[in-house]
Design a protein around this motif. Sequence first.
Motif, PDB file in Angstrom:
ATOM      1  N   UNK A  73      11.910  17.867  15.602  1.00  0.00           N
ATOM      2  CA  UNK A  73      12.815  18.993  15.756  1.00  0.00           C
ATOM      3  C   UNK A  73      13.640  19.154  14.481  1.00  0.00           C
ATOM      4  N   UNK A  74      14.224  20.314  14.321  1.00  0.00           N
ATOM      5  CA  UNK A  74      15.086  20.566  13.161  1.00  0.00           C
ATOM      6  C   UNK A  74      16.419  19.849  13.344  1.00  0.00           C
ATOM      7  N   UNK A  75      16.950  19.348  12.247  1.00  0.00           N
ATOM      8  CA  UNK A  75      18.311  18.823  12.220  1.00  0.00           C
ATOM      9  C   UNK A  75      19.251  20.004  12.004  1.00  0.00           C
ATOM     10  N   UNK A  76      20.501  19.850  12.368  1.00  0.00           N
ATOM     11  CA  UNK A  76      21.482  20.895  12.070  1.00  0.00           C
ATOM     12  C   UNK A  76      21.760  20.908  10.570  1.00  0.00           C
ATOM     13  N   UNK A  77      22.294  22.010  10.096  1.00  0.00           N
ATOM     14  CA  UNK A  77      22.676  22.111   8.688  1.00  0.00           C
ATOM     15  C   UNK A  77      23.681  21.013   8.350  1.00  0.00           C
ATOM     16  N   UNK A  78      24.657  20.792   9.224  1.00  0.00           N
ATOM     17  CA  UNK A  78      25.667  19.754   8.972  1.00  0.00           C
ATOM     18  C   UNK A  78      25.040  18.369   8.857  1.00  0.00           C
TER      19      UNK A  78
END
Length: 112
Positions: A73-78
């Motif tokens: 899954x994608x990580x958050x930008x932060x």
Amino acid sequence: MIKTHPSIGYKIFEKSDLDMLKISANLALNHHEKYNGTGYPNGIKGDEILLEARMLSIIDVFDAMTHKRVYKDAFSVDEALEYIKSQKGKHFDPNLVDVFMENIEEILDIEE
């Protein structure tokens, strides 16, 4: 096996007569080198790594972390930014991390 792709990319691009693809050959070869010398394929470090490859390394990791892949899954930008900051001087050129962070709002605008 995965660690062979920089050398394979280099061999493909270096055969071109186009200057842009010759530059791409060096980017392909060096984009997994790490600032502290622990990267691959040649274990070069610091300013031995082509500036453009040091820049691409940050962009490549940020892009990979913030986008979904079939295997993750994608990580958050932060989360991605925290990782990049944690790798300042290790994986990434510290000066380029600073430039990346100073310009992150503009970078995120480009992505949209």
